[in-house]
Write an enzyme that holds these catalytic residues in place. Structure first.
Site, PDB file in Angstrom:
ATOM      1  N   GLU A   1       0.471  -1.172  -0.060  1.00 45.69           N
ATOM      2  CA  GLU A   1       0.018  -0.147  -0.066  1.00 45.69           C
ATOM      3  C   GLU A   1       0.111   1.386   0.100  1.00 45.69           C
ATOM      4  O   GLU A   1       0.675   2.608  -0.074  1.00 45.69           O
ATOM      5  CB  GLU A   1      -1.008  -0.130   1.488  1.00 45.69           C
TER       6      GLU A   1
ATOM      7  N   GLY B   1      -5.763  -0.188  15.571  1.00 45.96           N
ATOM      8  CA  GLY B   1      -6.952  -0.874  16.218  1.00 45.96           C
ATOM      9  C   GLY B   1      -7.775  -1.014  16.162  1.00 45.96           C
ATOM     10  O   GLY B   1      -8.460  -1.674  17.567  1.00 45.96           O
TER      11      GLY B   1
ATOM     12  N   ASN C   1     -12.701   5.448  13.698  1.00 47.03           N
ATOM     13  CA  ASN C   1     -14.054   5.424  14.367  1.00 47.03           C
ATOM     14  C   ASN C   1     -13.985   4.856  15.612  1.00 47.03           C
ATOM     15  O   ASN C   1     -12.552   4.997  15.801  1.00 47.03           O
ATOM     16  CB  ASN C   1     -14.379   3.821  13.266  1.00 47.03           C
TER      17      ASN C   1
ATOM     18  N   ASP D   1     -18.006   2.575  11.406  1.00 50.11           N
ATOM     19  CA  ASP D   1     -16.335   2.452  11.796  1.00 50.11           C
ATOM     20  C   ASP D   1     -16.441   3.478  10.168  1.00 50.11           C
ATOM     21  O   ASP D   1     -15.974   3.574   9.052  1.00 50.11           O
ATOM     22  CB  ASP D   1     -16.788   0.986  10.687  1.00 50.11           C
TER      23      ASP D   1
ATOM     24  N   LYS E   1     -14.598   8.062   5.334  1.00 53.52           N
ATOM     25  CA  LYS E   1     -15.037   6.483   4.180  1.00 53.52           C
ATOM     26  C   LYS E   1     -17.201   7.217   4.307  1.00 53.52           C
ATOM     27  O   LYS E   1     -17.867   6.145   3.790  1.00 53.52           O
ATOM     28  CB  LYS E   1     -15.210   5.804   5.839  1.00 53.52           C
TER      29      LYS E   1
ATOM     30  N   TRP F   1      -8.022   4.154   2.703  1.00 48.38           N
ATOM     31  CA  TRP F   1      -7.102   4.484   2.351  1.00 48.38           C
ATOM     32  C   TRP F   1      -6.698   4.978   0.899  1.00 48.38           C
ATOM     33  O   TRP F   1      -5.541   5.128   0.892  1.00 48.38           O
ATOM     34  CB  TRP F   1      -6.388   3.439   3.181  1.00 48.38           C
TER      35      TRP F   1
ATOM     36  N   CYS G   1      -9.021 -13.624   7.182  1.00 51.00           N
ATOM     37  CA  CYS G   1      -7.464 -13.944   6.803  1.00 51.00           C
ATOM     38  C   CYS G   1      -7.750 -14.958   5.852  1.00 51.00           C
ATOM     39  O   CYS G   1      -7.135 -14.665   4.517  1.00 51.00           O
ATOM     40  CB  CYS G   1      -6.630 -14.178   7.811  1.00 51.00           C
ATOM     41  N   HIS G   2      -8.090 -15.903   6.091  1.00 50.57           N
ATOM     42  CA  HIS G   2      -8.044 -17.088   5.053  1.00 50.57           C
ATOM     43  C   HIS G   2      -8.588 -17.230   3.885  1.00 50.57           C
ATOM     44  O   HIS G   2      -9.124 -18.092   3.363  1.00 50.57           O
ATOM     45  CB  HIS G   2      -7.923 -18.365   5.841  1.00 50.57           C
TER      46      HIS G   2
ATOM     47  N   MET H   1       1.011 -16.798  11.354  1.00 52.20           N
ATOM     48  CA  MET H   1       0.262 -16.931  11.554  1.00 52.20           C
ATOM     49  C   MET H   1       0.709 -17.734  13.632  1.00 52.20           C
ATOM     50  O   MET H   1       0.943 -18.631  13.479  1.00 52.20           O
ATOM     51  CB  MET H   1      -0.207 -18.924  11.286  1.00 52.20           C
TER      52      MET H   1
HETATM   53 CA    CA Z   1     -11.657   0.768  11.231  1.00 53.38          CA
END
Ligand code: CA
Length: 701
Positions: free
Chosen positions: A87, A199, A281, A326, A353, A414, A625-626, A660
């Protein structure tokens, strides 16, 4: 003069080497305040995150234009060591490119050839990846007086020697016991380097900290939301936090963190000597749980202006009062001067957003105009006199589920937007995702896990008139607050934009296309296609008289981690790269084997209730994630056939160095085994599907 004849007689190769040496040695990253203030006067460089302090992402270089763009080809590429998200916006100074990559690694690359000069690995502990909601990405570095600065996923701010990459200093900017991450690029001004954090989904309290660039000593800190009143902060935000606290209710918010994490945009304004911070948020998302269902909850979803020397509060404008969706205001801010009501005014342009485009007077923080650039179901409009949104009846989804647009990913996220002072237009990668929000029954705060107190699911209405998932690049007129053109993109989640003095707009997309458009009409003029998604913001620079356009390629971010690409055959995500283009470029990309290993179901038979229990655990802990195409597809995992090997990974943390983490804090060994049972069923289905396809293709006439 005496040296001149000797130089004339040097063999050509030596001379070429000397020139190269000179250029490398002349790579003087010694940027100071006056050089950064005047960044617009050296368009051969890209000195700051958004090009200049104004962060317009506009290049005045004019070699590449519509008339010759057919001759724009790859000049070089540089391959990173990972397929995780890319990014970053690279910086370029005097022929050297500085960029960050996944896992907060930093690279210095010859901007003419793509040759690596040095790289630095901050060795982020792999298990930190579980606290990165949206992949272990990094958006870039900052340069100041011979140093390069980078923030790391595990909450450090690091200074390196720009010439050699040697470590200079490091400071831990977040509480290591809490699930903070850093993905944003630091900014520098007046011998200070500032960094924020992220976070808020996990339960943290956001703040920005300014450090002395020479020593790493903290100069000031500003908290974006109030904390525990029993524990004073002794921070620059103290006095204004007393005011902000009046907009919060109950006693839960400071235990949960409160949020407001400034994880991306921070813009220094040299004209007014002000600093603008975009606040994130609420944590948890749901205001019912966070603040007894009431209050604006300052400074969530706000632009906050600070004194850059002291961190003292100057003004704020809250875009999403009482955030419950959010709706971060962390999206990139652009500084411009626009003619408004017959006067030339210093303004801040923002497309956060929440789906509204704001023009804010940056002297005072007063809202000048606002209009939605995507459909918004949480607010009808913004009242210009009061600056407040006109909320829709069910915006807070506390009377039942509510179709909410924009969704948590935002009408714009972003992915950097660009402003061309020539066309007067802002180029924004926009998104539409119809999501139904609802109250989470029996919310239970679990430290270190997703704590949003909201459930969300894709809108089930698929009738022709229902809103669809979509993405586009739009050109927005900020003076008249209206869309001028739109280019639909094949997926929702697309790349940042760059505009140029030759009225070109460059932007990538999820399908690996890097496109150039006519900035006035949106007509597509050029395309380069390769396998990796292009999400990052492009830059332009010049070396030895030649203009380059460069961009990082690589999937990543929340979308590609969780969701497979529905429109293309499954394949492994290719490694991330820097791609650099120039007129007459002759480079080609190396090919990569992107095939996936076969499904690997175990021979064992699992009980249906165990498989079902595993499905629930998988949804809660694994899919985010998977589920996509970046991290390994568990159905193809080599450890799927071996109960103890599976356990050693999921519970024992055998792969923790690769990101992981051990899930022992959150699930039991029995639950891990139930996930194996569920995935085994999925693997079997995949194997049958694949063999059916193969049989079919063999039977073709
Ligand atoms: Ca957020």
């Amino acid at each position: 003069m005496k040296l001149l004849p000797a130089i004339l007689f040097l063999p050509a190769a030596v001379l070429a080497a000397a020139v190269l040496q000179t250029r490398m040695a002349a790579a003087n990253p010694d940027v100071d305040q006056s050089r950064l203030n005047g960044a617009a006067a050296e368009p051969q460089n890209w000195l700051e995150y958004g090009g200049t302090y104004a962060e317009q992402r506009y290049s005045t270089l004019d070699q590449i234009k519509a008339a010759n763009i057919g001759g724009l080809h790859l000049a070089w590429s540089y391959q990173f060591d990972t397929n995780r998200g890319q990014e970053a916006t690279p910086l370029v100074i005097d022929g050297v490119m500085y960029t960050s990559s996944a896992w907060s690694k930093v690279f210095a690359i010859d901007a003419k050839t793509g040759r690596e000069i040095w790289h630095y690995d901050p060795k982020v502990p792999g298990p930190k990846a579980v606290f990165a909601c949206c992949d272990v990405v990094n958006r870039g570095v900052a340069l100041w007086k011979g140093k390069v600065f980078v923030g790391t996923i595990d909450g450090r701010l690091i200074a390196l020697d720009a010439k050699t990459g040697a470590f200079e200093w490091s400071v831990v900017t977040t509480d290591p016991s809490k699930p903070y991450t850093i993905t944003g690029a630091p900014r520098v001004f007046r011998d200070k380097v500032i960094i924020g954090n992220g976070g808020a989904e996990y339960g943290v309290r956001g703040y920005v900290t300014a450090y002395d660039t020479a020593t790493g000593k903290q100069v000031w800190r500003f908290y974006m939301v109030p904390g525990d009143p029993a524990k004073p902060d002794h921070a620059a935000s103290d006095s204004i936090m007393a005011t902000a606290r009046k907009t919060w209710f109950g006693t839960k918010y400071y235990d949960y963190g409160g949020g407001g994490t400034p994880w991306d945009s921070m813009v220094y304004d040299p004209e007014l000597n002000q600093l603008y911070i975009g606040a994130g948020n609420g944590s948890p998302w749901n205001r019912e749980i966070r603040s007894e269902g009431k209050g604006d909850n300052l400074f969530l979803g706000s632009v906050v202006a600070l004194n850059p020397d002291t961190g003292a509060y100057l003004w704020h404008y809250q875009e999403s009062p009482g955030d419950s969706w959010d709706y971060t205001s962390t999206q990139q801010m652009i500084l411009a001067t626009l003619p408004i009501a017959g006067k030339s005014r210093p303004v801040l342009l923002h497309a956060p957003k929440n789906g509204f485009f704001y023009v804010i007077d940056r002297k005072t923080g007063r809202l000048l105009s606002a209009k939605n650039f995507v459909p918004t179901t949480w607010a009808d409009h913004i009242d210009i006199a009061t600056g407040r949104p006109a909320f829709t009846a069910d915006a807070y989804y506390n009377h039942g589920p509510h179709l909410n647009m924009p969704a948590s990913l935002g009408g714009h996220s972003w992915h950097p937007m660009s402003f061309s002072p020539r066309t007067g237009l802002v180029y924004i990668p926009i998104m539409q995702l119809p999501i139904v929000y609802d109250q989470q029954a029996n919310f239970n705060y679990v430290p270190g896990q997703f704590n949003i107190a909201t459930t969300f699911k894709l809108n089930e209405d698929t009738s022709p008139g229902a809103p669809k998932i979509s993405g586009a690049l739009i050109a927005w007129d900020p003076l008249n607050q209206k869309e001028v053109w739109r280019v639909p993109q094949p997926e929702m989640w697309n790349g940042g934009a760059l505009s140029t003095a030759t009225d070109l707009v460059f932007a990538g997309n999820a399908h690996g296309e890097f496109n150039a458009y006519d900035a006035r009409t949106g007509e597509k003029l050029w395309q380069f296609k390769q396998p990796a998604a292009i999400m990052a913001g492009p830059v332009s620079y010049r070396v030895d008289g030649e203009q380059y356009v460069a961009v990082l390629a690589g999937a990543g971010g929340a979308g590609p981690l969780a969701m497979p690409d529905s429109t293309r055959p499954p394949q492994r995500q290719p490694f991330g790269r820097v791609l650099a283009f120039k007129l007459g470029g002759t480079a080609t990309l190396p090919t990569e084997d992107l095939s996936l290993p076969p499904a690997n179901p175990p021979a064992e038979i699992f009980a249906a209730d165990v498989m079902q229990a595993g499905a629930a655990v998988y949804l809660d802990h694994c899919m985010v994630c998977h589920g996509g195409s970046v991290l390994p597809d568990l159905r193809r995992s080599t450890v799927l056939t071996d109960k103890s090997a599976w356990n050693s990974v999921v519970i024992g943390g055998a792969y923790s160095s690769q990101g992981m983490a051990s899930f022992a804090p959150w699930i039991t060994s029995d639950q891990a085994e139930s996930v194996r049972a569920f995935v085994a069923g999925q693997a079997q289905a995949l194997q049958q599907q694949t063999s059916a396809k193969q049989t079919k293709s063999r039977n073709l006439p």
